[in-house]
Design a protein around this motif. Structure first.
Motif, PDB file in Angstrom:
ATOM      1  N   ALA A   1       0.839  -1.198   0.000  1.00  0.00           N
ATOM      2  CA  ALA A   1       0.000   0.000   0.000  1.00  0.00           C
ATOM      3  C   ALA A   1       0.878   1.254   0.000  1.00  0.00           C
ATOM      4  O   ALA A   1       0.580   2.234  -0.689  1.00  0.00           O
ATOM      5  CB  ALA A   1      -0.921  -0.005   1.217  1.00  0.00           C
ATOM      6  N   LYS A   2       1.960   1.202   0.753  1.00  0.00           N
ATOM      7  CA  LYS A   2       2.880   2.341   0.783  1.00  0.00           C
ATOM      8  C   LYS A   2       3.565   2.538  -0.562  1.00  0.00           C
ATOM      9  O   LYS A   2       3.931   3.657  -0.924  1.00  0.00           O
ATOM     10  CB  LYS A   2       3.931   2.131   1.875  1.00  0.00           C
ATOM     11  CG  LYS A   2       3.378   2.215   3.291  1.00  0.00           C
ATOM     12  CD  LYS A   2       4.463   1.940   4.314  1.00  0.00           C
ATOM     13  CE  LYS A   2       3.907   2.014   5.742  1.00  0.00           C
ATOM     14  NZ  LYS A   2       4.949   1.679   6.758  1.00  0.00           N
ATOM     15  N   ARG A   3       3.747   1.440  -1.303  1.00  0.00           N
ATOM     16  CA  ARG A   3       4.358   1.527  -2.632  1.00  0.00           C
ATOM     17  C   ARG A   3       3.371   2.063  -3.666  1.00  0.00           C
ATOM     18  O   ARG A   3       3.757   2.450  -4.762  1.00  0.00           O
ATOM     19  CB  ARG A   3       4.852   0.148  -3.101  1.00  0.00           C
ATOM     20  CG  ARG A   3       6.005  -0.437  -2.308  1.00  0.00           C
ATOM     21  CD  ARG A   3       7.284   0.375  -2.404  1.00  0.00           C
ATOM     22  NE  ARG A   3       8.451  -0.363  -1.977  1.00  0.00           N
ATOM     23  CZ  ARG A   3       8.797  -0.592  -0.707  1.00  0.00           C
ATOM     24  NH1 ARG A   3       8.021  -0.141   0.276  1.00  0.00           N
ATOM     25  NH2 ARG A   3       9.900  -1.260  -0.415  1.00  0.00           N
ATOM     26  N   GLY A   4       2.076   2.050  -3.318  1.00  0.00           N
ATOM     27  CA  GLY A   4       1.081   2.609  -4.224  1.00  0.00           C
ATOM     28  C   GLY A   4       0.116   1.615  -4.832  1.00  0.00           C
ATOM     29  O   GLY A   4      -0.319   1.780  -5.977  1.00  0.00           O
ATOM     30  N   ILE A   5      -0.247   0.568  -4.062  1.00  0.00           N
ATOM     31  CA  ILE A   5      -1.240  -0.395  -4.534  1.00  0.00           C
ATOM     32  C   ILE A   5      -2.494  -0.298  -3.667  1.00  0.00           C
ATOM     33  O   ILE A   5      -2.417  -0.391  -2.440  1.00  0.00           O
ATOM     34  CB  ILE A   5      -0.694  -1.835  -4.491  1.00  0.00           C
ATOM     35  CG1 ILE A   5       0.478  -1.989  -5.472  1.00  0.00           C
ATOM     36  CG2 ILE A   5      -1.795  -2.847  -4.845  1.00  0.00           C
ATOM     37  CD1 ILE A   5       1.106  -3.369  -5.476  1.00  0.00           C
ATOM     38  N   SER A   6      -3.641  -0.091  -4.301  1.00  0.00           N
ATOM     39  CA  SER A   6      -4.934  -0.069  -3.610  1.00  0.00           C
ATOM     40  C   SER A   6      -5.724  -1.304  -4.005  1.00  0.00           C
ATOM     41  O   SER A   6      -5.618  -1.773  -5.137  1.00  0.00           O
ATOM     42  CB  SER A   6      -5.730   1.181  -3.978  1.00  0.00           C
ATOM     43  OG  SER A   6      -5.093   2.352  -3.517  1.00  0.00           O
ATOM     44  N   PHE A   7      -6.542  -1.815  -3.071  1.00  0.00           N
ATOM     45  CA  PHE A   7      -7.341  -3.001  -3.349  1.00  0.00           C
ATOM     46  C   PHE A   7      -8.760  -2.794  -2.841  1.00  0.00           C
ATOM     47  O   PHE A   7      -8.973  -2.394  -1.690  1.00  0.00           O
ATOM     48  CB  PHE A   7      -6.731  -4.228  -2.665  1.00  0.00           C
ATOM     49  CG  PHE A   7      -7.481  -5.512  -2.925  1.00  0.00           C
ATOM     50  CD1 PHE A   7      -7.324  -6.192  -4.118  1.00  0.00           C
ATOM     51  CD2 PHE A   7      -8.356  -6.038  -1.980  1.00  0.00           C
ATOM     52  CE1 PHE A   7      -8.016  -7.375  -4.372  1.00  0.00           C
ATOM     53  CE2 PHE A   7      -9.047  -7.213  -2.214  1.00  0.00           C
ATOM     54  CZ  PHE A   7      -8.872  -7.889  -3.413  1.00  0.00           C
ATOM     55  N   ALA A   8      -9.741  -3.045  -3.709  1.00  0.00           N
ATOM     56  CA  ALA A   8     -11.147  -2.926  -3.341  1.00  0.00           C
ATOM     57  C   ALA A   8     -11.782  -4.313  -3.356  1.00  0.00           C
ATOM     58  O   ALA A   8     -11.758  -5.003  -4.372  1.00  0.00           O
ATOM     59  CB  ALA A   8     -11.881  -2.006  -4.317  1.00  0.00           C
ATOM     60  N   PHE A   9     -12.346  -4.720  -2.228  1.00  0.00           N
ATOM     61  CA  PHE A   9     -12.944  -6.048  -2.087  1.00  0.00           C
ATOM     62  C   PHE A   9     -14.275  -6.141  -2.825  1.00  0.00           C
ATOM     63  O   PHE A   9     -14.913  -5.122  -3.126  1.00  0.00           O
ATOM     64  CB  PHE A   9     -13.171  -6.379  -0.610  1.00  0.00           C
ATOM     65  CG  PHE A   9     -11.907  -6.561   0.181  1.00  0.00           C
ATOM     66  CD1 PHE A   9     -11.313  -7.808   0.289  1.00  0.00           C
ATOM     67  CD2 PHE A   9     -11.312  -5.479   0.806  1.00  0.00           C
ATOM     68  CE1 PHE A   9     -10.147  -7.981   1.017  1.00  0.00           C
ATOM     69  CE2 PHE A   9     -10.139  -5.636   1.537  1.00  0.00           C
ATOM     70  CZ  PHE A   9      -9.557  -6.893   1.635  1.00  0.00           C
TER      71      PHE A   9
END
Length: 240
Positions: free
Chosen positions: A77-85
């Protein structure tokens, strides 16, 4: 750019090994990539591997050339990855404004939060102070979750079947939101979906079946073949 290289994922169950993904190679470099295929083919597993929720049995994952295979969800997440369940999480006692502020990772004004809600077609004054609880519909939660991802401004945004559990009206509005994101976002959007209307706004389509990538290419190359194939995903023919 995100790359899955020779990814295999398997689990042990009752003294036997179940292989969910086998030697998967995919490069995500387009603005909007849709991953589709039959149920149980490995799509959601791929999404969770990208987010770091699970780790591959073999193979490596690279983001802009950096090996992130062993990084935790937090570090990714800190590297820039978002995840939507598929089913957004509800947070009793937390308001929509607070949730967007947490996503942004900084103090934001009410006006800022309202702007993010407006991006996803919500009337800010009706939502800004509401709790993220059971009073919100599935469609409302999906939009708020997208507003959070816009607030984060991440390089990679992954959505796992965003149409799941929402009604026809919410789905139609959701398509408009993704079209808007497609025009504005600077990073890579990856959406797991069966729905033709979502696939139809993608730049690239990746087909996953039986744990392997069976086809990948531009939308105009892949989608007609899917729609005309007797073995294609049945849900692709469900017009919404």
């Amino acid at each position: 750019m995100l790359e899955l290289k020779n990814i295999t994922y398997q689990v042990e169950d009752e003294n036997r090994t179940i292989q969910i993904l086998k030697d998967v190679n995919v490069v995500f470099e387009d603005r909007f990539t849709a991953i589709t295929g039959p149920n149980g083919g490995g799509k959601s597993t791929m999404a969770k591997l990208i987010a770091g929720i699970i780790r591959p049995t073999a193979g490596r994952i690279y983001m802009d050339g950096e090996d992130i295979t062993d990084l935790s969800v937090t570090d990714r997440a800190k590297r820039g990855i978002s995840f939507a369940f598929q089913q957004p999480v509800r947070f009793k006692g937390i308001t929509v404004k607070e949730l967007i502020r947490y996503a942004a990772g900084k103090d934001i004004t009410t006006a800022d939060a309202c702007n993010y809600l407006s991006e996803v077609g919500l009337c800010a004054r009706d939502y800004i102070h509401r709790e993220v609880n059971a009073s919100l519909s599935g469609g409302e939660l999906k939009r708020i979750e997208i507003a959070m991802i816009i607030a984060r401004g991440t390089a990679v945004s992954v959505f796992d079947e965003p149409e799941a559990g929402i009604d026809l009206w919410s789905f139609q509005n959701l398509i408009q939101v993704f079209e808007h994101m497609h025009d504005k976002i600077g990073g890579n959007i990856i959406i797991i979906s069966h729905q033709e209307r979502i696939l139809d706004i993608a730049d690239k389509i990746v087909v996953v079946s039986g744990g392997t990538v069976t086809a990948t290419g531009r939308r105009e190359e892949i989608l007609p073949a899917l729609l005309n194939s007797n073995s294609g995903c049945k849900k692709l023919m469900d017009r919404m």
